[in-house]
Design an enzyme around this catalytic site. Structure first.
Site, mmCIF file in Angstrom:
data_model
loop_
_atom_site.group_PDB
_atom_site.id
_atom_site.type_symbol
_atom_site.label_atom_id
_atom_site.label_comp_id
_atom_site.label_asym_id
_atom_site.label_seq_id
_atom_site.Cartn_x
_atom_site.Cartn_y
_atom_site.Cartn_z
ATOM 1 N N ARG A 1 -1.180 13.728 0.979
ATOM 2 C CA ARG A 1 -1.265 14.330 -0.352
ATOM 3 C C ARG A 1 -2.584 14.048 -1.058
ATOM 4 N NH1 ARG A 1 4.012 13.201 0.519
ATOM 5 N NH2 ARG A 1 3.829 11.137 -0.409
ATOM 6 N N GLU B 1 6.124 0.856 0.954
ATOM 7 C CA GLU B 1 7.335 0.694 0.135
ATOM 8 C C GLU B 1 8.550 0.928 1.039
ATOM 9 O OE1 GLU B 1 7.581 3.570 -2.978
ATOM 10 O OE2 GLU B 1 9.210 2.525 -4.020
HETATM 11 P P1 AMP Z 1 1.949 2.264 -1.056
HETATM 12 O O1 AMP Z 1 1.170 1.929 0.164
HETATM 13 O O2 AMP Z 1 3.245 1.512 -1.152
HETATM 14 O O3 AMP Z 1 1.132 2.139 -2.325
HETATM 15 O O4 AMP Z 1 2.390 3.768 -0.913
HETATM 16 C C1 AMP Z 1 1.548 4.788 -1.226
HETATM 17 C C2 AMP Z 1 1.682 5.965 -0.292
HETATM 18 O O5 AMP Z 1 3.039 6.267 0.010
HETATM 19 C C3 AMP Z 1 1.094 7.181 -0.929
HETATM 20 O O6 AMP Z 1 0.343 7.871 0.047
HETATM 21 C C4 AMP Z 1 2.269 7.969 -1.430
HETATM 22 O O7 AMP Z 1 2.089 9.333 -1.197
HETATM 23 C C5 AMP Z 1 3.473 7.429 -0.666
HETATM 24 N N1 AMP Z 1 4.585 7.004 -1.544
HETATM 25 C C6 AMP Z 1 5.059 5.740 -1.678
HETATM 26 N N2 AMP Z 1 6.081 5.683 -2.532
HETATM 27 C C7 AMP Z 1 6.271 6.945 -2.981
HETATM 28 C C8 AMP Z 1 7.175 7.531 -3.923
HETATM 29 N N3 AMP Z 1 8.115 6.821 -4.570
HETATM 30 N N4 AMP Z 1 7.075 8.866 -4.148
HETATM 31 C C9 AMP Z 1 6.125 9.597 -3.505
HETATM 32 N N5 AMP Z 1 5.243 9.106 -2.622
HETATM 33 C C10 AMP Z 1 5.310 7.787 -2.345
#
Ligand code: AMP
Length: 172
Positions: A58, A95
């Site tokens: 995205r 996550e």
């Molecule tokens: P993080 O590494 O945990 O900061 O996760 C970020 C990546 O995971 C990004 O590329 C987001 O597109 C995706 N992502 C993580 N959690 C979500 C969420 N609750 N909603 C949408 N995309 C998420």
């Protein structure tokens, strides 16, 4: 424009307990898509950005338009196995689950000023991995731009000394 009102919450996607922030509803509105790109472009126009390093997938949506606006190059950070030439890799926790991202070895020159871009900062693992890749190639992280930040996950903490470089349009 109230960008937050255009983001759709999808509960329990991709797994139970996760509220997915769906930006496709924002992207459907031409004025909202423009506003996101314009706000980032305004913020970074005078920052001498050489490359927009966008995170799959995205981050790519906004990254091409922003690189064009900033007269910068576009550099993709992709999930493992997608980039065809020689890469650097970093593994990290998400996550939900784990992941590995990579960058072409020749994508950046030492000393280049880079803007890292993604749609959403959750735990910060993805952005921290991107920072590591950029710095291993000798480039400088000049900014980290995200459309959405989930404050309650404290992802900034994972960015350490780079936390101050994060610029977020919408906080939850
Ligand atoms: P993080 O590494 O945990 O900061 O996760 C970020 C990546 O995971 C990004 O590329 C987001 O597109 C995706 N992502 C993580 N959690 C979500 C969420 N609750 N909603 C949408 N995309 C998420």
């Amino acid at each position: 424009m109230d960008l937050a009102s255009l983001i759709r919450d999808v509960p329990d996607f991709p797994q139970p307990g996760i509220v997915f922030k769906d930006i496709t509803t924002l992207l459907q509105q031409p004025a909202a898509l423009r506003e996101v790109v314009d706000r980032f472009a305004e913020r970074y126009r005078d920052q001498r950005i050489d490359a927009v390093v966008a995170i799959e997938s995205r981050g790519f949506i906004f990254g091409g338009a922003l690189a064009y606006q900033l007269n910068a190059s576009f550099v993709p950070v992709r999930k493992a196995g997608k980039l065809p030439a020689e890469t650097l890799q970093v593994a990290y926790d998400l996550e939900y689950g784990t992941a590995e991202v990579e960058l072409h070895l020749d994508a950046l020159e030492p000393g280049q000023r880079v803007l890292i871009l993604d749609d959403l900062l959750a735990t910060g693992g993805t952005a921290a991995a991107a920072v590591q890749l950029v710095e291993e190639l000798g480039a400088t992280v000049a900014g980290i731009a995200v459309v959405i930040e989930l404050d309650f996950l404290h992802g900034r903490q994972k960015l350490g000394r780079h936390a101050d470089l994060i610029h977020t349009l919408i906080h939850y």
